[in-house]
Design a protein around this motif. Sequence first.
Motif, PDB file in Angstrom:
ATOM      1  N   HIS A  69       0.830  -1.214   0.000  1.00  0.00           N
ATOM      2  CA  HIS A  69       0.000   0.000   0.000  1.00  0.00           C
ATOM      3  C   HIS A  69       0.864   1.264   0.000  1.00  0.00           C
ATOM      4  O   HIS A  69       0.513   2.254  -0.654  1.00  0.00           O
ATOM      5  N   LYS A  70       1.987   1.215   0.700  1.00  0.00           N
ATOM      6  CA  LYS A  70       2.895   2.362   0.742  1.00  0.00           C
ATOM      7  C   LYS A  70       3.467   2.629  -0.661  1.00  0.00           C
ATOM      8  O   LYS A  70       3.537   3.772  -1.110  1.00  0.00           O
ATOM      9  N   THR A  71       3.840   1.570  -1.355  1.00  0.00           N
ATOM     10  CA  THR A  71       4.396   1.695  -2.700  1.00  0.00           C
ATOM     11  C   THR A  71       3.358   2.257  -3.661  1.00  0.00           C
ATOM     12  O   THR A  71       3.668   3.127  -4.475  1.00  0.00           O
ATOM     13  N   LEU A  72       2.121   1.759  -3.564  1.00  0.00           N
ATOM     14  CA  LEU A  72       1.048   2.276  -4.424  1.00  0.00           C
ATOM     15  C   LEU A  72       0.872   3.772  -4.180  1.00  0.00           C
ATOM     16  O   LEU A  72       0.763   4.549  -5.126  1.00  0.00           O
ATOM     17  N   ASP A  73       0.880   4.167  -2.923  1.00  0.00           N
ATOM     18  CA  ASP A  73       0.702   5.578  -2.568  1.00  0.00           C
ATOM     19  C   ASP A  73       1.832   6.430  -3.159  1.00  0.00           C
ATOM     20  O   ASP A  73       1.588   7.452  -3.796  1.00  0.00           O
ATOM     21  N   GLU A  74       3.086   5.980  -2.978  1.00  0.00           N
ATOM     22  CA  GLU A  74       4.240   6.724  -3.498  1.00  0.00           C
ATOM     23  C   GLU A  74       4.191   6.815  -5.019  1.00  0.00           C
ATOM     24  O   GLU A  74       4.434   7.878  -5.593  1.00  0.00           O
ATOM     25  N   LEU A  75       3.878   5.695  -5.660  1.00  0.00           N
ATOM     26  CA  LEU A  75       3.830   5.636  -7.118  1.00  0.00           C
ATOM     27  C   LEU A  75       2.748   6.564  -7.671  1.00  0.00           C
ATOM     28  O   LEU A  75       2.991   7.336  -8.598  1.00  0.00           O
ATOM     29  N   ALA A  76       1.565   6.504  -7.068  1.00  0.00           N
ATOM     30  CA  ALA A  76       0.440   7.325  -7.523  1.00  0.00           C
ATOM     31  C   ALA A  76       0.732   8.814  -7.313  1.00  0.00           C
ATOM     32  O   ALA A  76       0.477   9.632  -8.200  1.00  0.00           O
ATOM     33  N   THR A  77       1.278   9.149  -6.154  1.00  0.00           N
ATOM     34  CA  THR A  77       1.579  10.548  -5.844  1.00  0.00           C
ATOM     35  C   THR A  77       2.620  11.097  -6.815  1.00  0.00           C
ATOM     36  O   THR A  77       2.467  12.194  -7.357  1.00  0.00           O
ATOM     37  N   LYS A  78       3.674  10.312  -7.044  1.00  0.00           N
ATOM     38  CA  LYS A  78       4.750  10.726  -7.948  1.00  0.00           C
ATOM     39  C   LYS A  78       4.224  10.912  -9.374  1.00  0.00           C
ATOM     40  O   LYS A  78       4.524  11.904 -10.042  1.00  0.00           O
ATOM     41  N   ARG A  79       3.424   9.948  -9.831  1.00  0.00           N
ATOM     42  CA  ARG A  79       2.886  10.004 -11.196  1.00  0.00           C
ATOM     43  C   ARG A  79       1.909  11.174 -11.364  1.00  0.00           C
ATOM     44  O   ARG A  79       1.914  11.836 -12.399  1.00  0.00           O
ATOM     45  N   LEU A  80       1.104  11.421 -10.346  1.00  0.00           N
ATOM     46  CA  LEU A  80       0.131  12.515 -10.402  1.00  0.00           C
ATOM     47  C   LEU A  80       0.846  13.857 -10.595  1.00  0.00           C
ATOM     48  O   LEU A  80       0.382  14.701 -11.364  1.00  0.00           O
ATOM     49  N   ALA A  81       1.991  14.010  -9.933  1.00  0.00           N
ATOM     50  CA  ALA A  81       2.771  15.250 -10.058  1.00  0.00           C
ATOM     51  C   ALA A  81       3.311  15.427 -11.482  1.00  0.00           C
ATOM     52  O   ALA A  81       3.550  16.548 -11.933  1.00  0.00           O
ATOM     53  N   GLN A  82       3.486  14.315 -12.210  1.00  0.00           N
ATOM     54  CA  GLN A  82       4.019  14.373 -13.585  1.00  0.00           C
ATOM     55  C   GLN A  82       2.940  14.618 -14.632  1.00  0.00           C
ATOM     56  O   GLN A  82       3.248  14.914 -15.769  1.00  0.00           O
ATOM     57  N   ILE A  83       1.677  14.446 -14.247  1.00  0.00           N
ATOM     58  CA  ILE A  83       0.594  14.604 -15.215  1.00  0.00           C
ATOM     59  C   ILE A  83       0.157  16.068 -15.251  1.00  0.00           C
ATOM     60  O   ILE A  83      -0.349  16.597 -14.274  1.00  0.00           O
ATOM     61  N   HIS A  84       0.401  16.718 -16.399  1.00  0.00           N
ATOM     62  CA  HIS A  84       0.013  18.114 -16.560  1.00  0.00           C
ATOM     63  C   HIS A  84      -1.248  18.147 -17.409  1.00  0.00           C
ATOM     64  O   HIS A  84      -1.195  18.225 -18.628  1.00  0.00           O
ATOM     65  N   GLU A  85      -2.354  18.055 -16.734  1.00  0.00           N
ATOM     66  CA  GLU A  85      -3.646  18.000 -17.408  1.00  0.00           C
ATOM     67  C   GLU A  85      -4.634  18.805 -16.584  1.00  0.00           C
ATOM     68  O   GLU A  85      -4.788  18.573 -15.385  1.00  0.00           O
ATOM     69  N   SER A  86      -5.286  19.803 -17.225  1.00  0.00           N
ATOM     70  CA  SER A  86      -6.212  20.656 -16.466  1.00  0.00           C
ATOM     71  C   SER A  86      -7.562  19.969 -16.237  1.00  0.00           C
ATOM     72  O   SER A  86      -8.203  20.165 -15.215  1.00  0.00           O
ATOM     73  N   ASN A  87      -7.987  19.135 -17.189  1.00  0.00           N
ATOM     74  CA  ASN A  87      -9.259  18.422 -17.078  1.00  0.00           C
ATOM     75  C   ASN A  87      -9.120  17.300 -16.033  1.00  0.00           C
ATOM     76  O   ASN A  87      -8.329  16.369 -16.204  1.00  0.00           O
ATOM     77  N   VAL A  88      -9.901  17.408 -14.965  1.00  0.00           N
ATOM     78  CA  VAL A  88      -9.801  16.455 -13.850  1.00  0.00           C
ATOM     79  C   VAL A  88     -10.093  15.020 -14.291  1.00  0.00           C
ATOM     80  O   VAL A  88      -9.400  14.085 -13.883  1.00  0.00           O
ATOM     81  N   GLN A  89     -11.102  14.829 -15.165  1.00  0.00           N
ATOM     82  CA  GLN A  89     -11.444  13.482 -15.641  1.00  0.00           C
ATOM     83  C   GLN A  89     -10.288  12.855 -16.414  1.00  0.00           C
ATOM     84  O   GLN A  89      -9.965  11.683 -16.231  1.00  0.00           O
ATOM     85  N   LYS A  90      -9.685  13.674 -17.297  1.00  0.00           N
ATOM     86  CA  LYS A  90      -8.549  13.159 -18.087  1.00  0.00           C
ATOM     87  C   LYS A  90      -7.372  12.842 -17.175  1.00  0.00           C
ATOM     88  O   LYS A  90      -6.656  11.856 -17.384  1.00  0.00           O
ATOM     89  N   LYS A  91      -7.170  13.677 -16.176  1.00  0.00           N
ATOM     90  CA  LYS A  91      -6.076  13.476 -15.223  1.00  0.00           C
ATOM     91  C   LYS A  91      -6.296  12.146 -14.485  1.00  0.00           C
ATOM     92  O   LYS A  91      -5.366  11.344 -14.350  1.00  0.00           O
ATOM     93  N   LYS A  92      -7.538  11.929 -14.035  1.00  0.00           N
ATOM     94  CA  LYS A  92      -7.871  10.686 -13.331  1.00  0.00           C
ATOM     95  C   LYS A  92      -7.651   9.487 -14.246  1.00  0.00           C
ATOM     96  O   LYS A  92      -7.104   8.468 -13.831  1.00  0.00           O
ATOM     97  N   LYS A  93      -8.086   9.603 -15.492  1.00  0.00           N
ATOM     98  CA  LYS A  93      -7.950   8.505 -16.443  1.00  0.00           C
ATOM     99  C   LYS A  93      -6.482   8.170 -16.689  1.00  0.00           C
ATOM    100  O   LYS A  93      -6.095   7.002 -16.693  1.00  0.00           O
TER     101      LYS A  93
END
Length: 156
Positions: free
Chosen positions: A108-132
């Motif tokens: 669970h810790k790895t999933l959290d770190e991976l998701a947080t890190k990847r989210l910071a790399q996604i430059h997308e203003s549309n929240v739905q596209k960002k989630k996808k």
Amino acid sequence: MISHKAYSLAEATRKLESYCAYQERCHKEVIAKLKGMRMIPEAIDQITTHLIQENYLNEERFAKSFARGKFTIKKWGKNRIVNELKLRQVSKFNIKSALAEIEEEDYHKTLDELATKRLAQIHESNVQKKKKKLADYLLYRGWESNLVYAKLKELV
């Protein structure tokens, strides 16, 4: 024309001993290597049996090492690890014991770190596209969908 070296049983056995000693191997890799060396089926069986008896070849050890490595180094989720082990024709029993190598807390810790890190790399203003994009990334890496969607709710 390509000439293929002919291996004696002893030469092939020595070659495969070092092949297995260098890195954990599954049965499928060893058999493919022997077929590539143009060994006959009887020799393949004999060498494989020798490697198992001498503990050069141990599928449970391979599965555990594979699962630990792909999880810690490549940050793969359990689904991807299971699929890759099935591709290598590893038994259900060994897959199960391999997954037991991964601590739930670390998972669970790895999933959290991976998701947080990847989210910071996604430059997308549309929240739905960002989630996808984040969901696709995590699902591709083999994380279970229920965990992925829970993480999306938490982060985005």
